[in-house]
Design a protein around this motif. Structure first.
Motif, PDB file in Angstrom:
ATOM      1  N   MET A   1       0.836  -1.201   0.000  1.00 20.30           N
ATOM      2  CA  MET A   1       0.000   0.000   0.000  1.00 20.30           C
ATOM      3  C   MET A   1       0.869   1.248   0.000  1.00 20.30           C
ATOM      4  SD  MET A   1      -3.120   0.768  -0.104  1.00 20.30           S
ATOM      5  CE  MET A   1      -4.313   1.977   0.249  1.00 20.30           C
ATOM      6  N   GLY A   2       1.942   1.250   0.779  1.00 24.26           N
ATOM      7  CA  GLY A   2       2.823   2.412   0.845  1.00 24.26           C
ATOM      8  C   GLY A   2       3.518   2.677  -0.481  1.00 24.26           C
ATOM      9  N   GLN A   3       3.865   1.590  -1.190  1.00 20.61           N
ATOM     10  CA  GLN A   3       4.540   1.732  -2.486  1.00 20.61           C
ATOM     11  C   GLN A   3       3.592   2.356  -3.507  1.00 20.61           C
ATOM     12  OE1 GLN A   3       7.680   1.200  -2.788  1.00 20.61           O
ATOM     13  NE2 GLN A   3       7.937   1.373  -4.986  1.00 20.61           N
ATOM     14  N   ALA A   4       2.334   1.954  -3.508  1.00 20.58           N
ATOM     15  CA  ALA A   4       1.351   2.507  -4.442  1.00 20.58           C
ATOM     16  C   ALA A   4       1.152   3.998  -4.184  1.00 20.58           C
ATOM     17  CB  ALA A   4       0.035   1.760  -4.318  1.00 20.58           C
ATOM     18  N   LYS A   5       1.127   4.382  -2.920  1.00 24.25           N
ATOM     19  CA  LYS A   5       0.948   5.788  -2.566  1.00 24.25           C
ATOM     20  C   LYS A   5       2.117   6.619  -3.084  1.00 24.25           C
ATOM     21  CE  LYS A   5       0.085   8.775   1.409  1.00 24.25           C
ATOM     22  NZ  LYS A   5      -0.076   8.838   2.857  1.00 24.25           N
ATOM     23  N   LYS A   6       3.331   6.099  -2.959  1.00 21.88           N
ATOM     24  CA  LYS A   6       4.506   6.812  -3.461  1.00 21.88           C
ATOM     25  C   LYS A   6       4.449   6.971  -4.974  1.00 21.88           C
ATOM     26  CE  LYS A   6       7.762   5.469   0.134  1.00 21.88           C
ATOM     27  NZ  LYS A   6       8.994   4.722   0.444  1.00 21.88           N
ATOM     28  N   ILE A   7       4.006   5.936  -5.663  1.00 23.08           N
ATOM     29  CA  ILE A   7       3.904   5.987  -7.126  1.00 23.08           C
ATOM     30  C   ILE A   7       2.870   7.022  -7.556  1.00 23.08           C
ATOM     31  CG2 ILE A   7       3.209   4.672  -9.166  1.00 23.08           C
ATOM     32  CD1 ILE A   7       4.496   2.217  -7.807  1.00 23.08           C
ATOM     33  N   VAL A   8       1.730   7.056  -6.886  1.00 24.80           N
ATOM     34  CA  VAL A   8       0.680   8.014  -7.221  1.00 24.80           C
ATOM     35  C   VAL A   8       1.168   9.442  -6.964  1.00 24.80           C
ATOM     36  CG1 VAL A   8      -1.616   8.847  -6.571  1.00 24.80           C
ATOM     37  CG2 VAL A   8      -1.213   6.403  -6.898  1.00 24.80           C
ATOM     38  N   ILE A   9       1.819   9.676  -5.844  1.00 22.76           N
ATOM     39  CA  ILE A   9       2.331  11.014  -5.538  1.00 22.76           C
ATOM     40  C   ILE A   9       3.371  11.436  -6.574  1.00 22.76           C
ATOM     41  CG2 ILE A   9       3.711  12.331  -3.883  1.00 22.76           C
ATOM     42  CD1 ILE A   9       2.202  10.837  -1.655  1.00 22.76           C
ATOM     43  N   TYR A  10       4.241  10.506  -6.948  1.00 22.07           N
ATOM     44  CA  TYR A  10       5.256  10.793  -7.961  1.00 22.07           C
ATOM     45  C   TYR A  10       4.600  11.140  -9.296  1.00 22.07           C
ATOM     46  CZ  TYR A  10       9.210  10.140 -11.100  1.00 22.07           C
ATOM     47  OH  TYR A  10      10.170  10.319 -12.048  1.00 22.07           O
ATOM     48  N   ALA A  11       3.571  10.375  -9.693  1.00 21.53           N
ATOM     49  CA  ALA A  11       2.880  10.623 -10.959  1.00 21.53           C
ATOM     50  C   ALA A  11       2.187  11.987 -10.948  1.00 21.53           C
ATOM     51  CB  ALA A  11       1.866   9.519 -11.229  1.00 21.53           C
ATOM     52  N   VAL A  12       1.563  12.332  -9.846  1.00 21.00           N
ATOM     53  CA  VAL A  12       0.896  13.640  -9.744  1.00 21.00           C
ATOM     54  C   VAL A  12       1.925  14.762  -9.813  1.00 21.00           C
ATOM     55  CG1 VAL A  12      -0.420  15.136  -8.195  1.00 21.00           C
ATOM     56  CG2 VAL A  12      -1.121  12.775  -8.532  1.00 21.00           C
ATOM     57  N   ALA A  13       3.055  14.598  -9.142  1.00 20.81           N
ATOM     58  CA  ALA A  13       4.104  15.622  -9.176  1.00 20.81           C
ATOM     59  C   ALA A  13       4.641  15.807 -10.588  1.00 20.81           C
ATOM     60  CB  ALA A  13       5.229  15.253  -8.224  1.00 20.81           C
ATOM     61  N   VAL A  14       4.862  14.705 -11.297  1.00 24.70           N
ATOM     62  CA  VAL A  14       5.336  14.802 -12.680  1.00 24.70           C
ATOM     63  C   VAL A  14       4.294  15.501 -13.550  1.00 24.70           C
ATOM     64  CG1 VAL A  14       5.894  13.433 -14.728  1.00 24.70           C
ATOM     65  CG2 VAL A  14       6.891  12.833 -12.523  1.00 24.70           C
ATOM     66  N   PHE A  15       3.021  15.182 -13.367  1.00 23.22           N
ATOM     67  CA  PHE A  15       1.964  15.817 -14.149  1.00 23.22           C
ATOM     68  C   PHE A  15       1.901  17.315 -13.877  1.00 23.22           C
ATOM     69  CE2 PHE A  15      -2.464  17.266 -14.475  1.00 23.22           C
ATOM     70  CZ  PHE A  15      -2.651  17.083 -15.849  1.00 23.22           C
ATOM     71  N   VAL A  16       2.002  17.709 -12.610  1.00 25.78           N
ATOM     72  CA  VAL A  16       1.962  19.131 -12.251  1.00 25.78           C
ATOM     73  C   VAL A  16       3.151  19.869 -12.872  1.00 25.78           C
ATOM     74  CG1 VAL A  16       2.172  20.754 -10.324  1.00 25.78           C
ATOM     75  CG2 VAL A  16       0.582  18.844 -10.177  1.00 25.78           C
ATOM     76  N   LEU A  17       4.338  19.291 -12.754  1.00 27.98           N
ATOM     77  CA  LEU A  17       5.517  19.920 -13.352  1.00 27.98           C
ATOM     78  C   LEU A  17       5.382  20.024 -14.865  1.00 27.98           C
ATOM     79  CD1 LEU A  17       8.392  18.350 -11.249  1.00 27.98           C
ATOM     80  CD2 LEU A  17       7.600  20.719 -11.222  1.00 27.98           C
ATOM     81  N   TYR A  18       4.875  18.983 -15.510  1.00 28.69           N
ATOM     82  CA  TYR A  18       4.673  19.005 -16.958  1.00 28.69           C
ATOM     83  C   TYR A  18       3.699  20.119 -17.347  1.00 28.69           C
ATOM     84  CZ  TYR A  18       3.083  17.626 -21.577  1.00 28.69           C
ATOM     85  OH  TYR A  18       2.734  17.631 -22.900  1.00 28.69           O
ATOM     86  N   THR A  19       2.613  20.253 -16.590  1.00 28.84           N
ATOM     87  CA  THR A  19       1.622  21.287 -16.881  1.00 28.84           C
ATOM     88  C   THR A  19       2.223  22.676 -16.719  1.00 28.84           C
ATOM     89  OG1 THR A  19      -0.133  19.826 -16.115  1.00 28.84           O
ATOM     90  CG2 THR A  19      -0.653  22.163 -16.249  1.00 28.84           C
ATOM     91  N   ILE A  20       3.004  22.885 -15.670  1.00 34.02           N
ATOM     92  CA  ILE A  20       3.620  24.188 -15.433  1.00 34.02           C
ATOM     93  C   ILE A  20       4.622  24.517 -16.531  1.00 34.02           C
ATOM     94  CG2 ILE A  20       5.168  25.451 -13.892  1.00 34.02           C
ATOM     95  CD1 ILE A  20       3.752  24.016 -11.560  1.00 34.02           C
ATOM     96  N   ILE A  21       5.396  23.532 -16.961  1.00 31.50           N
ATOM     97  CA  ILE A  21       6.426  23.777 -17.978  1.00 31.50           C
ATOM     98  C   ILE A  21       5.807  24.025 -19.343  1.00 31.50           C
ATOM     99  CG2 ILE A  21       8.332  22.681 -19.243  1.00 31.50           C
ATOM    100  CD1 ILE A  21       9.075  21.325 -16.547  1.00 31.50           C
TER     101      ILE A  21
END
Length: 54
Positions: free
Chosen positions: A1-21
Motif C-alpha cells: 500500500m505504501g509503495q502505491a501511494k509513493k507511485i501516485v504522488i510521484y505521478a501527480v508531481a510529474v503531471f503538475v511539473l509538466y503542466t507548469i512547464i
C-alpha cells in the motif's frame, strides 16, 4: 500500500511539473482560481459565524 501511494504522488508531481512547464499561463490561472475559491469559502464561513454570534 505504501509503495502505491509513493507511485501516485510521484505521478501527480510529474503531471503538475509538466503542466507548469508546457503552459505556465494556464497553470497560473488555475492557481488563481483555486485561491479565489479558498478565499470566498473562508469569507462565507466568516459571515456565517458572524451571523451566529449576532
Amino acid at each position: 500500500m505504501g509503495q502505491a501511494k509513493k507511485i501516485v504522488i510521484y505521478a501527480v508531481a510529474v503531471f503538475v511539473l509538466y503542466t507548469i512547464i508546457t503552459s505556465p499561463a494556464r497553470a497560473a490561472d488555475l492557481v488563481q482560481v483555486g485561491f479565489e475559491g479558498i478565499s470566498s469559502g473562508a469569507k462565507g464561513v466568516g459571515e456565517f459565524m458572524s451571523e451566529l454570534v449576532n
